[in-house]
Design an enzyme around this catalytic site. Sequence first.
Site, PDB file in Angstrom:
ATOM      1  N   GLU A 172       0.805  -1.221   0.000  1.00  0.00           N
ATOM      2  CA  GLU A 172       0.000   0.000   0.000  1.00  0.00           C
ATOM      3  C   GLU A 172       0.842   1.277   0.000  1.00  0.00           C
ATOM      4  O   GLU A 172       0.843   2.040   0.985  1.00  0.00           O
ATOM      5  CB  GLU A 172      -0.960   0.004   1.197  1.00  0.00           C
ATOM      6  CG  GLU A 172      -1.939  -1.155   1.190  1.00  0.00           C
ATOM      7  CD  GLU A 172      -3.063  -1.008   2.205  1.00  0.00           C
ATOM      8  OE1 GLU A 172      -3.100   0.005   2.923  1.00  0.00           O
ATOM      9  OE2 GLU A 172      -3.923  -1.912   2.273  1.00  0.00           O
ATOM     10  N   GLU A 369      -5.176  -8.758   1.186  1.00  0.00           N
ATOM     11  CA  GLU A 369      -5.820  -8.432   2.461  1.00  0.00           C
ATOM     12  C   GLU A 369      -7.294  -8.159   2.224  1.00  0.00           C
ATOM     13  O   GLU A 369      -7.652  -7.440   1.288  1.00  0.00           O
ATOM     14  CB  GLU A 369      -5.242  -7.147   3.092  1.00  0.00           C
ATOM     15  CG  GLU A 369      -3.866  -7.268   3.637  1.00  0.00           C
ATOM     16  CD  GLU A 369      -3.340  -5.940   4.200  1.00  0.00           C
ATOM     17  OE1 GLU A 369      -4.147  -5.070   4.579  1.00  0.00           O
ATOM     18  OE2 GLU A 369      -2.111  -5.779   4.228  1.00  0.00           O
TER      19      GLU A 369
HETATM   20  C1  FCB Z   1      -4.416  -1.978   5.543  1.00  0.00           C
HETATM   21  C2  FCB Z   1      -3.022  -2.289   6.031  1.00  0.00           C
HETATM   22  C3  FCB Z   1      -2.981  -3.288   7.151  1.00  0.00           C
HETATM   23  C4  FCB Z   1      -4.114  -3.101   8.135  1.00  0.00           C
HETATM   24  C5  FCB Z   1      -5.429  -2.995   7.417  1.00  0.00           C
HETATM   25  C6  FCB Z   1      -6.604  -2.843   8.324  1.00  0.00           C
HETATM   26  O1  FCB Z   1      -4.437  -0.720   4.956  1.00  0.00           O
HETATM   27  O2  FCB Z   1      -2.227  -2.774   4.969  1.00  0.00           O
HETATM   28  O3  FCB Z   1      -1.719  -3.197   7.758  1.00  0.00           O
HETATM   29  O4  FCB Z   1      -3.866  -2.019   8.920  1.00  0.00           O
HETATM   30  O5  FCB Z   1      -5.398  -1.922   6.529  1.00  0.00           O
END
Ligand code: FCB
Length: 464
Positions: A172, A369
């Site tokens: 990110e 994620e």
């Molecule tokens: C993302 C991050 C991760 C976590 C989630 C909730 O942006 O990559 O580390 O904090 O959000």
Amino acid sequence: MSADEPGQPPGPPDRFVWGLATSAAQIEGGIDRDGRGPSIWDSFAGHAGRVRGGHHPGTAADHRARMVADVALLAELKVPAYRFSIAWPRVQALGRGRVNEEGLDFYRRLVEELLAHDIEPFATLYHWDLPQALEDDGGWPERDTASRFGDYAAIAAAALGDRVRHWSTVNEPWCASMLGYAAGLHAPGRNDPGAAVAAAHHLLLGHGLAVDALRAEIPDPEVAITLNPYPIVPAGDSDADRDAARRVDGVANRLWYDAVLQGRYPDDVLADFSAVSDLEHIRDGDLSQISRPLDALGLNYYRRHHVRHRRGASAQPPASQWPGSPDVELVRPVGPVTDGGWAVEPDGLTEALLAVSEAYDPPPLYVHEAGAAYDDDVGPDGTIDDRARIAWLEGHVEAARAAVAAGVDLRGFFVWSYLDNFEWAEGYAHRFGVVHVDFRTLVRTPKASAHWLRTLVQGDLGGR
Ligand code: FCB
């Protein structure tokens, strides 16, 4: 059976993997061990008012000390793959020069434990924990940081590349640059939109250098970057609202996709950025380095952005995470939200997967994620019935299946997160884990969602 039937993996059955994800700064603690140097998150959290509740990642989930048991629990949960990040300051205390073999040994042991339990390791090189010494030298807005990152990538690849095939360079970069250097909400907490624009470029340049470093060290790596696209919804129908949506789409999505997958920056985004930056940090050849071919692309998905033009000028606009566009704002849509306040929008995941597949020619995709923050109640018998999280995950797995049914090449789905952890500026207030962590005793308790995941994975693997 088609890929969209429940009980089947959403991706090609022989090449699809379920997993759980974490990051170093959020779970490890042990910040003084192995000769680790301080990271920008240690420093940021040390300043009053930066992290909610004054919380600090110094202990976090204490995974640095409890790693062997944590991997054993992953195995009990039958998780086939685990995405973790390597802490750069544990490998190079100052972000340059001497290599801490003790720090690398921790990751060597982690990988050995994973492989011994038949769990596929997915390593991320940078999940926001820049060595503080590099920030003291200017941080990501400085070009040299990208070169240092390339060196660190080569060190990590040489140490682990014989056992780790799946790599992501940067997690990110939008958050690392825009929240860290423009909005000041994340470490290092700067409010300088021009610096954020340079940081974005150098994070991408570092990514490109790391791609080369990984390929130079590892015979057949699967190299990815992890981006966090946000499907955009204009929350108003004036021209100014539509322009706000264009601007946010540019900085959140097109900037990264165009650079990494097409070797160019979108003209309109550069025009917006020119309000705060002379863009002289972009040099000839950089975009070809940034757009090195990838083997995979990781996407993180939590929600959409609903965007409108901010009405009414305030004398001092809030520090904007959208450099050059201080008068855009995000609004919360009507509908359910998690306990973290994020809208629950599973079809946005289908949209994000389809959007990149249709507009670009991406390599195979992973969801690196997806997950939700809910304040879990521990029952009198010690169990945690987090059915809201299960519902969230079910909706998003179905959304991934829908994207696959529509033709998306999806190779894996990693739930965020394995353990409750240090949720950045929110401290320990938001729990994303499928395994509960009592932050006083550090005892782990699998939640109902962990059992749900085990059943899902076993179903997809034919009960293996
Ligand atoms: C993302 C991050 C991760 C976590 C989630 C909730 O942006 O990559 O580390 O904090 O959000």
